[in-house]
Write a protein that holds these residues in place. Structure first.
Motif, PDB file in Angstrom:
ATOM      1  N   ASN A 320       0.824  -1.216   0.000  1.00  0.00           N
ATOM      2  CA  ASN A 320       0.000   0.000   0.000  1.00  0.00           C
ATOM      3  C   ASN A 320       0.854   1.260   0.000  1.00  0.00           C
ATOM      4  OD1 ASN A 320      -2.345  -1.524   0.005  1.00  0.00           O
ATOM      5  ND2 ASN A 320      -2.575  -1.455   2.226  1.00  0.00           N
ATOM      6  N   MET A 321       1.984   1.218   0.722  1.00  0.00           N
ATOM      7  CA  MET A 321       2.865   2.393   0.731  1.00  0.00           C
ATOM      8  C   MET A 321       3.518   2.607  -0.633  1.00  0.00           C
ATOM      9  SD  MET A 321       4.717   2.104   4.462  1.00  0.00           S
ATOM     10  CE  MET A 321       3.758   2.121   5.967  1.00  0.00           C
ATOM     11  N   ILE A 322       3.900   1.526  -1.284  1.00  0.00           N
ATOM     12  CA  ILE A 322       4.482   1.654  -2.620  1.00  0.00           C
ATOM     13  C   ILE A 322       3.432   2.160  -3.604  1.00  0.00           C
ATOM     14  CG2 ILE A 322       5.558   0.394  -4.514  1.00  0.00           C
ATOM     15  CD1 ILE A 322       7.421   0.747  -2.194  1.00  0.00           C
ATOM     16  N   LYS A 323       2.225   1.640  -3.491  1.00  0.00           N
ATOM     17  CA  LYS A 323       1.150   2.061  -4.387  1.00  0.00           C
ATOM     18  C   LYS A 323       0.795   3.535  -4.165  1.00  0.00           C
ATOM     19  CE  LYS A 323      -3.553   0.835  -5.792  1.00  0.00           C
ATOM     20  NZ  LYS A 323      -4.035   2.222  -5.690  1.00  0.00           N
ATOM     21  N   PHE A 324       0.863   3.991  -2.935  1.00  0.00           N
ATOM     22  CA  PHE A 324       0.572   5.397  -2.647  1.00  0.00           C
ATOM     23  C   PHE A 324       1.582   6.308  -3.347  1.00  0.00           C
ATOM     24  CE2 PHE A 324       1.192   9.192   0.010  1.00  0.00           C
ATOM     25  CZ  PHE A 324      -0.094   9.728  -0.034  1.00  0.00           C
ATOM     26  N   SER A 325       2.828   5.896  -3.393  1.00  0.00           N
ATOM     27  CA  SER A 325       3.836   6.698  -4.103  1.00  0.00           C
ATOM     28  C   SER A 325       3.579   6.692  -5.608  1.00  0.00           C
ATOM     29  CB  SER A 325       5.239   6.164  -3.803  1.00  0.00           C
ATOM     30  OG  SER A 325       5.379   4.826  -4.239  1.00  0.00           O
ATOM     31  N   PHE A 326       3.050   5.574  -6.152  1.00  0.00           N
ATOM     32  CA  PHE A 326       2.711   5.539  -7.576  1.00  0.00           C
ATOM     33  C   PHE A 326       1.492   6.410  -7.887  1.00  0.00           C
ATOM     34  CE2 PHE A 326       4.651   1.033  -8.141  1.00  0.00           C
ATOM     35  CZ  PHE A 326       5.917   1.600  -8.085  1.00  0.00           C
ATOM     36  N   ASP A 327       0.557   6.493  -6.950  1.00  0.00           N
ATOM     37  CA  ASP A 327      -0.657   7.282  -7.183  1.00  0.00           C
ATOM     38  C   ASP A 327      -0.371   8.769  -7.300  1.00  0.00           C
ATOM     39  OD1 ASP A 327      -2.127   4.966  -7.132  1.00  0.00           O
ATOM     40  OD2 ASP A 327      -2.720   5.170  -5.021  1.00  0.00           O
ATOM     41  N   ASN A 328       0.733   9.227  -6.737  1.00  0.00           N
ATOM     42  CA  ASN A 328       1.070  10.654  -6.797  1.00  0.00           C
ATOM     43  C   ASN A 328       1.698  11.062  -8.124  1.00  0.00           C
ATOM     44  OD1 ASN A 328       0.166  10.995  -4.135  1.00  0.00           O
ATOM     45  ND2 ASN A 328       2.181  10.491  -3.288  1.00  0.00           N
ATOM     46  N   LEU A 329       1.967  10.104  -9.008  1.00  0.00           N
ATOM     47  CA  LEU A 329       2.582  10.423 -10.295  1.00  0.00           C
ATOM     48  C   LEU A 329       1.525  10.984 -11.246  1.00  0.00           C
ATOM     49  CD1 LEU A 329       4.803   7.235 -10.705  1.00  0.00           C
ATOM     50  CD2 LEU A 329       5.553   9.519 -10.020  1.00  0.00           C
ATOM     51  N   PRO A 330       1.912  11.888 -12.158  1.00  0.00           N
ATOM     52  CA  PRO A 330       0.935  12.444 -13.122  1.00  0.00           C
ATOM     53  C   PRO A 330       0.446  11.380 -14.093  1.00  0.00           C
ATOM     54  CG  PRO A 330       3.160  13.170 -13.649  1.00  0.00           C
ATOM     55  CD  PRO A 330       3.257  12.471 -12.327  1.00  0.00           C
ATOM     56  N   ARG A 331      -0.823  11.491 -14.508  1.00  0.00           N
ATOM     57  CA  ARG A 331      -1.461  10.540 -15.416  1.00  0.00           C
ATOM     58  C   ARG A 331      -1.434  11.070 -16.843  1.00  0.00           C
ATOM     59  NH1 ARG A 331      -0.661   7.760 -11.025  1.00  0.00           N
ATOM     60  NH2 ARG A 331      -2.113   6.049 -10.717  1.00  0.00           N
TER      61      ARG A 331
END
Length: 698
Positions: A320-331
């Motif tokens: 979940n912590m790794i995924k949270f860092s990916f979610d902050n990337l621009p789409r």
């Protein structure tokens, strides 16, 4: 007649199996067996002839005059047959008058609504026998039901045949009303308007340590440190030096091992093959201990129901912590979805076997990435039902889509992770025509290669044999009549099939393709759908290639540890791709992925977030020339300066099923321990060794 029967028997004799045997007794048995078979066949033929004769007597011939006259009684039927078959002049004139009455629309016979009239009894099954689909069951219906049924069929046929506008390239009329037509439209295309995230303009290129800090945060390191220490105390009963600094060094050491790839881990500490950056960072036994007990979840905090629902519950906080860092990337406006393997051949119910992948065994991950290879989201495959539940948790309404396949559910899992109007690109594992319809309904684009057997039968594309005879660069397209999607076949080295709800052939361009036969590059016409697919799918292939170069692939018995190391390698690739983007914007030359990962490893090993303070001012100094003897502490781990400084010291309690441990100070049995010092200390109303141990002595 006798000759005909004789010839028939001779033909049957010729078709009987000829068996040859070495002994005469067997030949005689076979001859007798043939005779018995012939007798049985003659009896069967005779019985069949009798049954056919009886059926012919009972059935009604529609060509008989009795059927035309509508006579239902058997006696009337026989009388009508006799009357019509007797050829007399009076009867001929009577028949002519009757036929004239049939042709006269004002005849009183036609106006009589009480009679079962001939045109209605005929129905369309006799007028148009090629359109009759229920000819076998029509005799079981009543006359009125048969008349209504045939009228409805006739009206449907007239409606179909009267359609004047037939699109070009459409298929012929079929009985199924749900079948679609396909037409040729080389200019097919649909534009989606995505809400693309604004690009981030970089003016300064950061250091590799700053890029990795966005993924491997201090919170993540502290979580791994706390849970690893708890697991060590429960399983071994001895403390483990798995502090936040130790976990940080452990990750950096794994990055170096992924680059050097020694056959054995112990060789990094061996005298002949020692690597100082690894050997001087941590003792070998401590490294083995952390690698074995690395944990991210407290077992007592997870219920049995959650363990059954999520088979990755041991590392779920880490993921979940790794995924949270990916979610902050621009789409971006275009993303690609691909399946990735975590190599693992040990025991786990999550292990999959994919023969076409480079690493055939392991845990499967569905990854969504950009054209540059930056991972934006991922989902571990834990079964079809778990994948559908993951789609439902995103908030997407899939109740109306029944029996989703694994590929369809994998794409729909990422629909809510991007903005509306985003275009998805995927390979033939995911592509179905139904998926394209669903994406169109959700306002998303979809393009992917498709298997030949997944193409609808109504789409009459050229076969592979015909396409192989055509010149290289030939493209054919078929578009469904409602414009839902298009299917394109392009001849390269072999036919390549693609399906899309937004791209077609035009505008086509020219590309260079290598000819093995002529040993030179050729100029080949390339459709637009091929150009778009190749441009945005290269990111996932680049990601898979970079992961295979410097992977932490040392043997490990725990799939949880293997998965965490794989995800850490993935974050390193993401950081390098971001670094390359910033270098392109600033016009600087970038370092390769190996040197970038080596710089990250050095920063993780050499940087201490919690500096160790000296306590020499609290101890008496030895006189000059006298050898200073090291001071002994209350425990070998941790040392006295770490006890007095560093992070806060909080007590932890063992579970009820765990045995008590010995207190480090008073030697009694206790369940309490210090989360930072990794030592057991008793806490009771009479004696509080926890406070005494952490209080500096005057």
């Amino acid at each position: 007649m006798a000759e005909a029967v004789f010839i028939k028997e001779e033909v049957k004799e010729d078709f009987l199996p000829k068996r040859r045997s070495e002994n005469k007794a067997k030949q005689g048995y076979n001859k007798k067996r043939r005779t018995d078979i012939k007798e049985e066949e003659d009896v069967d033929i005779k019985e069949e002839n009798e049954i056919e004769t009886s059926e012919n007597e009972d059935c009604i011939d529609i060509n008989e005059p009795s059927y035309i006259l509508g006579l239902s009684d058997s006696n009337e039927h026989k009388q009508a047959v006799l009357d019509v078959t007797e050829k007399t002049p009076a009867d001929d004139s009577q028949l002519e008058n009757f036929l004239c009455q049939l042709e006269d629309p004002d005849s009183s016979i036609v106006e009589d609504s009480g009679d079962e009239w001939m045109p209605e009894m005929y129905g369309t099954q006799y007028l148009c026998p090629e359109f009759d689909s229920d000819s076998d069951s029509s005799l079981d219906l009543t006359v009125e039901q048969d008349t209504m049924l045939e009228r409805s069929k006739f009206e449907d046929i007239n409606t179909t045949l009267s359609s004047s506008s037939v699109p070009e390239g459409s298929s012929h009329h079929t009985r199924g009303r749900n079948r679609r037509h396909f037409r040729v439209d080389r200019n097919f295309g649909r534009n989606f308007s995505p809400e693309e995230s604004p690009p981030i303009l970089r003016t300064v290129v950061r250091s590799p340590a700053e890029y990795i800090q966005a993924y491997i945060s201090d919170e993540l390191l502290q979580k791994l440190s706390t849970e690893t220490q708890k697991k060590c105390l429960v399983e071994t009963g001895t403390p483990c030096a798995a502090t936040g600094i130790s976990i940080r060094k452990f990750i950096g050491m794994n990055f170096i091992m992924a680059i050097l790839k020694f056959p054995r881990i112990s060789m990094y500490w061996s005298e002949s093959t020692k690597i100082p950056m690894v050997a001087n960072s941590m003792p070998r036994d401590n490294f083995y201990k952390i690698r074995k007990l690395l944990n991210a979840q407290d077992d007592d905090m997870v219920s049995s129901a959650m363990k059954k629902e999520d088979r990755l519950w041991q590392i779920r906080p880490f993921l979940n912590m790794i995924k949270f860092s990916f979610d902050n990337l621009p789409r971006p406006a275009n993303v690609a979805v691909y399946e990735m393997m975590v190599p693992f051949s040990g025991r786990t119910t999550l292990r999959q076997y994919v023969p076409k992948m480079q690493k055939q065994q392991g845990l499967k991950i569905f990854v969504m990435a950009t054209a540059d290879g930056i991972v934006l989201d991922y989902e571990f495959y834990q079964g079809k039902d778990a994948l559908i539940h993951a789609v439902e948790r995103t908030g997407l309404d899939i109740a109306k889509y029944k029996n989703l396949s694994i590929g369809e559910a994998a794409i729909l899992r990422f629909v809510k992770s991007v903005t509306v109007g985003t275009s998805f690109y995927f390979n033939q594992y995911f592509t179905t025509t139904r998926l394209l319809e669903i994406l169109t309904a959700e306002g998303m684009g979809g393009t992917g290669t498709i298997k030949r057997n997944n193409i609808p039968k109504e789409c009459r594309l050229e076969s592979d044999r015909i396409m192989n005879d055509l010149p290289r660069g030939t493209a054919k397209i078929k578009v469904r009549d409602d414009g839902a999607y298009a299917i394109v076949v392009w001849k390269d080295n072999k036919p390549m099939y693609l399906a899309s709800n937004q791209h077609g052939i035009e505008p086509a361009d020219i590309c260079r393709r290598w000819s093995k036969k002529k040993q030179r590059y050729l100029q080949v016409v390339r459709p637009n759908i091929i150009k778009q697919y190749s441009s945005y799918m290269r990111g996932v292939y680049l990601l898979d290639q970079l992961m295979s170069y410097y992977r932490s692939d040392a043997r490990c018995c725990s799939f949880a540890v293997r998965t965490m190391l794989h995800m850490l390698d993935l974050t390193c690739i993401n950081a390098w791709n971001e670094y390359r983007q910033d270098c392109r914007q600033c016009g600087r030359k970038s370092m390769d992925s190996m040197n970038f990962k080596l710089k990250i490893a050095e920063s993780l090993i050499t940087t201490d977030t919690t500096p160790v303070q000296s306590i020499d001012h609290q101890l008496p100094h030895a006189s000059e020339g006298e050898h200073e003897r090291p001071q002994q502490t209350l425990s070998g781990n941790p040392i006295l300066d770490q006890v007095m400084t560093g992070p806060p010291h909080l007590p932890s309690v063992l579970s009820s099923h765990s045995s008590r441990r010995q207190c480090r100070r008073c030697k009694t049995r206790t369940r309490f321990s210090c989360t930072t010092c990794n030592v057991f200390l008793c806490i009771s109303p009479l004696r509080n060794c926890f406070v005494l141990f952490h209080t500096p002595q005057a």
